[in-house]
Design a protein around this motif. Structure first.
Motif, PDB file in Angstrom:
ATOM      1  N   LEU A 188       1.014  -0.485  -3.791  1.00 22.24           N
ATOM      2  CA  LEU A 188       1.266   0.493  -2.738  1.00 22.24           C
ATOM      3  C   LEU A 188       0.192   1.701  -2.537  1.00 22.24           C
ATOM      4  N   MET A 189       0.028   1.988  -1.401  1.00 21.43           N
ATOM      5  CA  MET A 189      -1.104   3.045  -0.818  1.00 21.43           C
ATOM      6  C   MET A 189      -0.495   3.964   0.019  1.00 21.43           C
ATOM      7  N   GLY A 190      -0.025   5.009  -0.410  1.00 22.45           N
ATOM      8  CA  GLY A 190       0.590   6.113   0.772  1.00 22.45           C
ATOM      9  C   GLY A 190       1.767   5.537   1.187  1.00 22.45           C
ATOM     10  N   ASP A 191       1.670   5.534   2.564  1.00 23.28           N
ATOM     11  CA  ASP A 191       3.175   4.944   3.173  1.00 23.28           C
ATOM     12  C   ASP A 191       3.044   3.519   3.530  1.00 23.28           C
ATOM     13  N   LYS A 192       1.703   2.926   3.002  1.00 29.07           N
ATOM     14  CA  LYS A 192       1.642   1.492   3.454  1.00 29.07           C
ATOM     15  C   LYS A 192       1.531   0.496   1.978  1.00 29.07           C
ATOM     16  N   GLN A 193       2.035  -0.821   2.329  1.00 27.84           N
ATOM     17  CA  GLN A 193       1.540  -1.428   1.077  1.00 27.84           C
ATOM     18  C   GLN A 193       0.387  -2.258   1.575  1.00 27.84           C
ATOM     19  N   THR A 194      -0.229  -2.593   0.264  1.00 26.16           N
ATOM     20  CA  THR A 194      -1.521  -3.748   0.651  1.00 26.16           C
ATOM     21  C   THR A 194      -1.188  -4.835   0.041  1.00 26.16           C
ATOM     22  N   VAL A 195      -1.520  -5.852   0.818  1.00 27.66           N
ATOM     23  CA  VAL A 195      -1.123  -7.477   0.208  1.00 27.66           C
ATOM     24  C   VAL A 195      -2.366  -8.232   0.529  1.00 27.66           C
ATOM     25  N   ARG A 196      -2.736  -8.940  -0.686  1.00 23.69           N
ATOM     26  CA  ARG A 196      -3.827  -9.601  -0.703  1.00 23.69           C
ATOM     27  C   ARG A 196      -3.500 -10.898  -0.791  1.00 23.69           C
ATOM     28  N   MET A 197      -3.860 -11.887   0.283  1.00 23.79           N
ATOM     29  CA  MET A 197      -3.662 -13.359   0.389  1.00 23.79           C
ATOM     30  C   MET A 197      -4.522 -14.105   0.128  1.00 23.79           C
ATOM     31  N   THR A 198      -4.770 -14.916  -0.929  1.00 23.12           N
ATOM     32  CA  THR A 198      -5.965 -15.732  -1.123  1.00 23.12           C
ATOM     33  C   THR A 198      -5.714 -17.342  -1.152  1.00 23.12           C
ATOM     34  N   PHE A 199      -6.547 -18.032  -0.245  1.00 22.87           N
ATOM     35  CA  PHE A 199      -6.383 -19.509   0.155  1.00 22.87           C
ATOM     36  C   PHE A 199      -7.420 -20.251  -0.516  1.00 22.87           C
ATOM     37  N   ARG A 200      -7.043 -20.822  -1.454  1.00 22.59           N
ATOM     38  CA  ARG A 200      -8.184 -21.960  -2.109  1.00 22.59           C
ATOM     39  C   ARG A 200      -8.450 -22.987  -1.239  1.00 22.59           C
ATOM     40  N   ARG A 201      -9.877 -23.123  -1.189  1.00 23.78           N
ATOM     41  CA  ARG A 201     -10.481 -24.068  -0.391  1.00 23.78           C
ATOM     42  C   ARG A 201      -9.964 -25.745  -0.654  1.00 23.78           C
ATOM     43  N   SER A 202     -10.055 -25.877  -2.219  1.00 26.26           N
ATOM     44  CA  SER A 202      -9.580 -27.343  -2.419  1.00 26.26           C
ATOM     45  C   SER A 202      -8.114 -27.566  -2.121  1.00 26.26           C
ATOM     46  N   GLU A 203      -7.250 -26.619  -2.009  1.00 26.70           N
ATOM     47  CA  GLU A 203      -5.883 -26.881  -1.752  1.00 26.70           C
ATOM     48  C   GLU A 203      -5.683 -26.902   0.044  1.00 26.70           C
ATOM     49  N   ILE A 204      -6.501 -26.309   0.654  1.00 30.12           N
ATOM     50  CA  ILE A 204      -6.377 -26.448   2.099  1.00 30.12           C
ATOM     51  C   ILE A 204      -7.026 -28.027   2.304  1.00 30.12           C
ATOM     52  N   ILE A 205      -8.202 -28.462   1.642  1.00 30.07           N
ATOM     53  CA  ILE A 205      -8.665 -29.420   2.147  1.00 30.07           C
ATOM     54  C   ILE A 205      -7.763 -30.748   1.551  1.00 30.07           C
ATOM     55  N   TYR A 206      -7.154 -30.497   0.366  1.00 25.48           N
ATOM     56  CA  TYR A 206      -6.151 -31.364   0.138  1.00 25.48           C
ATOM     57  C   TYR A 206      -5.226 -31.654   1.139  1.00 25.48           C
TER      58      TYR A 206
ATOM     59  N   LEU B 156      -3.940  -7.591   3.841  1.00 23.30           N
ATOM     60  CA  LEU B 156      -3.104  -6.604   4.950  1.00 23.30           C
ATOM     61  C   LEU B 156      -2.610  -5.291   4.453  1.00 23.30           C
ATOM     62  N   HIS B 157      -2.572  -4.379   5.379  1.00 20.16           N
ATOM     63  CA  HIS B 157      -2.088  -3.053   4.996  1.00 20.16           C
ATOM     64  C   HIS B 157      -1.001  -2.736   5.969  1.00 20.16           C
ATOM     65  N   ILE B 158       0.400  -2.951   5.464  1.00 24.82           N
ATOM     66  CA  ILE B 158       1.609  -3.000   6.134  1.00 24.82           C
ATOM     67  C   ILE B 158       2.486  -2.005   5.676  1.00 24.82           C
ATOM     68  N   ALA B 159       3.143  -1.319   6.490  1.00 30.17           N
ATOM     69  CA  ALA B 159       4.155  -0.089   6.347  1.00 30.17           C
ATOM     70  C   ALA B 159       5.379  -0.671   5.769  1.00 30.17           C
ATOM     71  N   ASP B 160       5.882  -1.878   6.313  1.00 29.44           N
ATOM     72  CA  ASP B 160       7.290  -2.201   5.891  1.00 29.44           C
ATOM     73  C   ASP B 160       6.985  -3.651   5.603  1.00 29.44           C
ATOM     74  N   ALA B 161       6.514  -4.196   4.419  1.00 23.07           N
ATOM     75  CA  ALA B 161       6.121  -5.577   3.992  1.00 23.07           C
ATOM     76  C   ALA B 161       7.505  -6.125   3.259  1.00 23.07           C
ATOM     77  N   SER B 162       7.836  -7.272   3.522  1.00 25.75           N
ATOM     78  CA  SER B 162       8.796  -8.099   2.550  1.00 25.75           C
ATOM     79  C   SER B 162       8.228  -9.086   2.174  1.00 25.75           C
ATOM     80  N   ALA B 163       8.730  -9.652   0.727  1.00 25.15           N
ATOM     81  CA  ALA B 163       7.995 -10.868   0.011  1.00 25.15           C
ATOM     82  C   ALA B 163       8.369 -12.118   1.014  1.00 25.15           C
ATOM     83  N   THR B 164       9.520 -12.025   1.714  1.00 23.54           N
ATOM     84  CA  THR B 164       9.730 -13.495   2.508  1.00 23.54           C
ATOM     85  C   THR B 164       8.844 -13.381   3.698  1.00 23.54           C
ATOM     86  N   THR B 165       8.584 -12.217   4.288  1.00 23.41           N
ATOM     87  CA  THR B 165       7.554 -12.078   5.620  1.00 23.41           C
ATOM     88  C   THR B 165       6.155 -12.641   5.184  1.00 23.41           C
ATOM     89  N   MET B 166       5.740 -12.185   3.922  1.00 23.75           N
ATOM     90  CA  MET B 166       4.388 -12.352   3.451  1.00 23.75           C
ATOM     91  C   MET B 166       4.419 -13.863   2.955  1.00 23.75           C
TER      92      MET B 166
END
Length: 184
Positions: free
Chosen positions: A10-28, A114-124
């Motif tokens: 949480l940062m103020g009225d927004k949530q910060t969501v960090r998504m990391t995509f492994r290269r090896s997983e994408i290549i697989y 992502l910096h989103i005001a209304d984030a849900s786990a399902t949407t992320m």
């Protein structure tokens, strides 16, 4: 937390969501889809060498370009000031886009913050899977545009459909700012 999971803070009225995509997983996943495409095409087109050592630089270049396009598409949620980027040795800013998480993965990765005001786990989770799908489909579309242009349109249309879904999902999560007209 593993490298490909999202971290929410949480940062103020927004949530910060960090998504990391492994290269090896994408290549697989790209390799699997290339194998399926080869089987479906009855071996008339060989796409199985797409992720071979000699071609991996091309695959990575397409993935970097696609990831940049995705981040730009989600600008309202991903915008960052230049001062938020890590400083480079020459005094400028470093634009790597690679994973800087504190896990012990030795694999290269792509990161979206992502910096989103209304984030849900399902949407992320939905966004995470859509972004991964766009990466996979874009690489296959690019490769097939070289070796079998007639098959490229299928993968390109799949990537475009997923891109539209990303845009729709992000737009549903952004708050509308209404400016009071000056005459009221």
């Amino acid at each position: 937390m593993s490298c490909n999971c999202e971290t929410i803070s949480l940062m103020g009225d927004k949530q910060t969501v960090r998504m990391t995509f492994r290269r090896s997983e994408i290549i697989y996943h790209i390799s699997n889809d290339a194998f399926i495409q080869r089987q479906a095409a009855k071996a008339s087109v060989d796409v199985s060498d797409l992720c071979a050592d000699g071609n991996i630089e091309h695959v990575e270049r397409v993935m970097r370009l696609t990831m940049s396009a995705i981040v730009e598409l989600m600008y309202s949620a991903t915008k960052a000031e230049l001062s938020e980027l890590p400083p480079a040795a020459d005094g400028g800013y470093e634009l790597s886009g690679e994973c800087d998480c504190e896990c012990d993965c030795s694999d290269k990765a792509f990161m979206v913050v992502l910096h989103i005001a209304d984030a849900s786990a399902t949407t992320m989770r939905y966004l995470y899977n859509l972004i991964k799908e766009v990466l996979i489909d874009s690489v296959l579309a690019d490769w097939l545009s070289i070796v079998a242009p007639d098959l490229s349109t299928l993968w390109q249309s799949k990537a475009e459909a997923a891109t539209e879904e990303i845009s729709a999902a992000i737009n549903r999560r952004m708050r509308v700012t209404r400016i009071k007209p000056h005459w009221l």
